[in-house]
Design an enzyme around this catalytic site. Structure first.
Site, PDB file in Angstrom:
ATOM      1  N   ASP A  12      -7.575  30.894 -27.478  1.00  0.00           N
ATOM      2  CA  ASP A  12      -7.339  32.042 -28.363  1.00  0.00           C
ATOM      3  C   ASP A  12      -8.724  32.503 -28.811  1.00  0.00           C
ATOM      4  O   ASP A  12      -9.727  31.809 -28.599  1.00  0.00           O
ATOM      5  CB  ASP A  12      -6.508  31.584 -29.580  1.00  0.00           C
ATOM      6  CG  ASP A  12      -6.279  32.719 -30.579  1.00  0.00           C
ATOM      7  OD1 ASP A  12      -5.943  33.840 -30.149  1.00  0.00           O
ATOM      8  OD2 ASP A  12      -6.448  32.495 -31.792  1.00  0.00           O
ATOM      9  N   SER A  13      -8.760  33.675 -29.470  1.00  0.00           N
ATOM     10  CA  SER A  13     -10.035  34.136 -30.014  1.00  0.00           C
ATOM     11  C   SER A  13     -10.451  33.304 -31.227  1.00  0.00           C
ATOM     12  O   SER A  13     -11.606  33.345 -31.636  1.00  0.00           O
ATOM     13  CB  SER A  13      -9.904  35.603 -30.435  1.00  0.00           C
ATOM     14  OG  SER A  13      -8.819  35.730 -31.339  1.00  0.00           O
ATOM     15  N   TYR A  44     -10.722  39.705 -30.898  1.00  0.00           N
ATOM     16  CA  TYR A  44     -10.495  40.343 -29.601  1.00  0.00           C
ATOM     17  C   TYR A  44      -9.846  41.726 -29.781  1.00  0.00           C
ATOM     18  O   TYR A  44      -9.963  42.591 -28.912  1.00  0.00           O
ATOM     19  CB  TYR A  44      -9.536  39.500 -28.748  1.00  0.00           C
ATOM     20  CG  TYR A  44     -10.143  38.317 -28.026  1.00  0.00           C
ATOM     21  CD1 TYR A  44     -11.497  37.987 -28.123  1.00  0.00           C
ATOM     22  CD2 TYR A  44      -9.331  37.506 -27.216  1.00  0.00           C
ATOM     23  CE1 TYR A  44     -12.008  36.887 -27.436  1.00  0.00           C
ATOM     24  CE2 TYR A  44      -9.848  36.417 -26.529  1.00  0.00           C
ATOM     25  CZ  TYR A  44     -11.176  36.107 -26.642  1.00  0.00           C
ATOM     26  OH  TYR A  44     -11.675  35.022 -25.955  1.00  0.00           O
ATOM     27  N   GLY A  45      -9.131  41.894 -30.896  1.00  0.00           N
ATOM     28  CA  GLY A  45      -8.301  43.083 -31.103  1.00  0.00           C
ATOM     29  C   GLY A  45      -8.988  44.421 -30.898  1.00  0.00           C
ATOM     30  O   GLY A  45      -8.426  45.320 -30.277  1.00  0.00           O
ATOM     31  N   CYS A  75      -2.919  33.663 -27.050  1.00  0.00           N
ATOM     32  CA  CYS A  75      -3.457  34.841 -27.719  1.00  0.00           C
ATOM     33  C   CYS A  75      -2.770  36.068 -27.122  1.00  0.00           C
ATOM     34  O   CYS A  75      -2.795  36.259 -25.903  1.00  0.00           O
ATOM     35  CB  CYS A  75      -4.961  34.905 -27.464  1.00  0.00           C
ATOM     36  SG  CYS A  75      -5.744  36.417 -28.059  1.00  0.00           S
ATOM     37  N   ASN A  76      -2.159  36.861 -27.986  1.00  0.00           N
ATOM     38  CA  ASN A  76      -1.434  38.031 -27.483  1.00  0.00           C
ATOM     39  C   ASN A  76      -2.372  39.087 -26.925  1.00  0.00           C
ATOM     40  O   ASN A  76      -2.060  39.753 -25.938  1.00  0.00           O
ATOM     41  CB  ASN A  76      -0.583  38.642 -28.592  1.00  0.00           C
ATOM     42  CG  ASN A  76       0.396  37.647 -29.139  1.00  0.00           C
ATOM     43  OD1 ASN A  76       0.007  36.740 -29.857  1.00  0.00           O
ATOM     44  ND2 ASN A  76       1.649  37.777 -28.777  1.00  0.00           N
ATOM     45  N   THR A  77      -3.537  39.240 -27.576  1.00  0.00           N
ATOM     46  CA  THR A  77      -4.477  40.252 -27.104  1.00  0.00           C
ATOM     47  C   THR A  77      -4.999  39.874 -25.714  1.00  0.00           C
ATOM     48  O   THR A  77      -5.073  40.722 -24.820  1.00  0.00           O
ATOM     49  CB  THR A  77      -5.648  40.404 -28.097  1.00  0.00           C
ATOM     50  OG1 THR A  77      -5.110  40.551 -29.415  1.00  0.00           O
ATOM     51  CG2 THR A  77      -6.493  41.603 -27.755  1.00  0.00           C
ATOM     52  N   CYS A 189       0.812  38.627 -32.542  1.00  0.00           N
ATOM     53  CA  CYS A 189      -0.533  38.051 -32.613  1.00  0.00           C
ATOM     54  C   CYS A 189      -0.323  36.628 -33.092  1.00  0.00           C
ATOM     55  O   CYS A 189       0.426  36.403 -34.050  1.00  0.00           O
ATOM     56  CB  CYS A 189      -1.388  38.841 -33.602  1.00  0.00           C
ATOM     57  SG  CYS A 189      -2.956  38.041 -34.014  1.00  0.00           S
ATOM     58  N   THR A 190      -0.964  35.677 -32.429  1.00  0.00           N
ATOM     59  CA  THR A 190      -0.686  34.276 -32.758  1.00  0.00           C
ATOM     60  C   THR A 190      -1.216  33.872 -34.135  1.00  0.00           C
ATOM     61  O   THR A 190      -0.884  32.802 -34.636  1.00  0.00           O
ATOM     62  CB  THR A 190      -1.247  33.336 -31.670  1.00  0.00           C
ATOM     63  OG1 THR A 190      -2.625  33.679 -31.407  1.00  0.00           O
ATOM     64  CG2 THR A 190      -0.447  33.467 -30.391  1.00  0.00           C
ATOM     65  N   HIS A 191      -2.024  34.740 -34.751  1.00  0.00           N
ATOM     66  CA  HIS A 191      -2.447  34.472 -36.130  1.00  0.00           C
ATOM     67  C   HIS A 191      -1.316  34.736 -37.140  1.00  0.00           C
ATOM     68  O   HIS A 191      -1.303  34.154 -38.217  1.00  0.00           O
ATOM     69  CB  HIS A 191      -3.624  35.376 -36.524  1.00  0.00           C
ATOM     70  CG  HIS A 191      -4.962  34.907 -36.029  1.00  0.00           C
ATOM     71  ND1 HIS A 191      -5.340  34.986 -34.714  1.00  0.00           N
ATOM     72  CD2 HIS A 191      -6.023  34.378 -36.693  1.00  0.00           C
ATOM     73  CE1 HIS A 191      -6.577  34.520 -34.590  1.00  0.00           C
ATOM     74  NE2 HIS A 191      -7.014  34.143 -35.769  1.00  0.00           N
TER      75      HIS A 191
HETATM   76  N1  DGL Z   1      -4.709  35.532 -31.999  1.00  0.00           N
HETATM   77  C1  DGL Z   1      -5.146  36.787 -31.423  1.00  0.00           C
HETATM   78  C2  DGL Z   1      -3.938  37.499 -30.817  1.00  0.00           C
HETATM   79  O1  DGL Z   1      -2.934  36.837 -30.625  1.00  0.00           O
HETATM   80  C3  DGL Z   1      -5.870  37.559 -32.394  1.00  0.00           C
HETATM   81  C4  DGL Z   1      -6.607  38.434 -32.906  1.00  0.00           C
HETATM   82  C5  DGL Z   1      -7.928  38.971 -32.478  1.00  0.00           C
HETATM   83  O2  DGL Z   1      -8.717  38.234 -31.909  1.00  0.00           O
HETATM   84  O3  DGL Z   1      -8.130  40.152 -32.772  1.00  0.00           O
HETATM   85  O4  DGL Z   1      -3.958  38.650 -30.491  1.00  0.00           O
END
Ligand code: DGL
Length: 274
Positions: A12-13, A44-45, A75-77, A189-191
């Site tokens: 993940d990021s 990453y967003g 990580c979804n992004t 988003c996994t956060h």
């Molecule tokens: N956890 C990342 C996601 O799932 C997060 C956010 C990011 O890096 O902007 O998209």
């Protein structure tokens, strides 16, 4: 030759992927895990998608160099922008991939009663259209209401997630979802599962929140079993952590979120080739 004793890799990021790791640690405790938080590149967003794809390629290569048996994109992004890149690199090593977007879309499409599904995600994820496509592919004619929440993951990542300011921000992001009357919200988003209590209060009990962890853990289990790569032992496996940014910042927030000892966190530095 890939065998069952190898670890499962996850990246993940930042610390968001821990919400996925936690579900895997519970569902598949006998497995070993390697987790990489690309904190030097967080978030990453808002990143340029092409640069991000190069970074995702590098991260995947580095994880594969460690001899892992499966790559989980926690990580979804990264899934929205670079799932094909991860698949291509992993396939060259004969390694499978589990992403986050699709398993959530399947659940959301199955549980919505009013066919109105919200998606809260990063700007890159919303702009990629990945959830919209995955939800449309379910064939239920769903109304999809997507909201980009560019400030939310950074607040969670830096540990100020329970502030009044975060609550206010969440109210703003939830307003169009309330207005649209969604009965199901994908935490894209996994956060975000880390602020689920806040979102649930704002949206009300009747809105069902769909986070990725549970579905991903089930997909990891299915994939390992189907390929004969599941660990067959009674004891608990091990997990280890790497991050690309400073260790103390990652270690402190990650311990709070995982609510388990992290052990030693090691820093790794990667440079994307020009
Ligand atoms: N956890 C990342 C996601 O799932 C997060 C956010 C990011 O890096 O902007 O998209």
């Amino acid at each position: 030759m890939i065998d069952a004793t190898r670890p499962v890799a996850m990246f993940d990021s930042g610390v968001g992927g821990l919400t996925v790791l936690h579900e895997c640690l519970v569902a598949l405790p006998q497995e070993d895990y390697v987790y990489l938080g690309d904190t030097a590149w967080f978030p990453y967003g808002p990143r340029d998608p092409e640069e991000l794809r190069a970074r995702i390629r590098l991260i995947t290569e580095k994880l594969l160099e460690r001899g892992v048996k499966l790559v989980v994109i926690a990580c979804n992004t990264a899934t929205a922008i670079g799932e094909d890149v991860v698949r291509e690199v992993a396939a060259a090593h004969g390694v499978g991939v589990v992403p986050v977007v699709e398993p959530q879309a399947e659940i959301a499409a199955a549980i919505t009663e009013n066919a109105r599904v919200g998606v809260l995600a990063t700007t890159n994820t919303v702009e990629s259209g990945a959830y919209r496509r995955a939800l449309e592919a379910e064939g239920r004619g769903l109304d999809v209401i997507e909201v980009a929440a560019p400030r939310l993951a950074p607040f969670i990542q830096d540990g100020s997630l329970f502030d009044e300011e975060t609550m206010e921000m969440a109210r703003g992001y939830c307003a169009p979802l309330r207005e649209a009357g969604v009965d199901t919200l994908i935490l894209g988003c996994t956060h975000y599962p880390l602020v689920a209590p806040m979102l649930q209060r704002i949206l009300g009990r009747n809105v069902r929140l769909v986070s990725g962890g549970h579905a991903v853990a089930a997909a990891v289990q299915r994939t390992l079993e189907a390929s004969g790569l599941a660990q067959d032992r009674d004891e608990e496996g091990a997990y280890e952590f790497f991050c690309t940014g400073p260790v103390p910042a990652f270690g402190e927030v990650a311990t709070r979120f995982l609510q388990m000892p992290l052990g030693e966190v090691r820093q790794v530095e990667f440079t994307v080739p020009a």
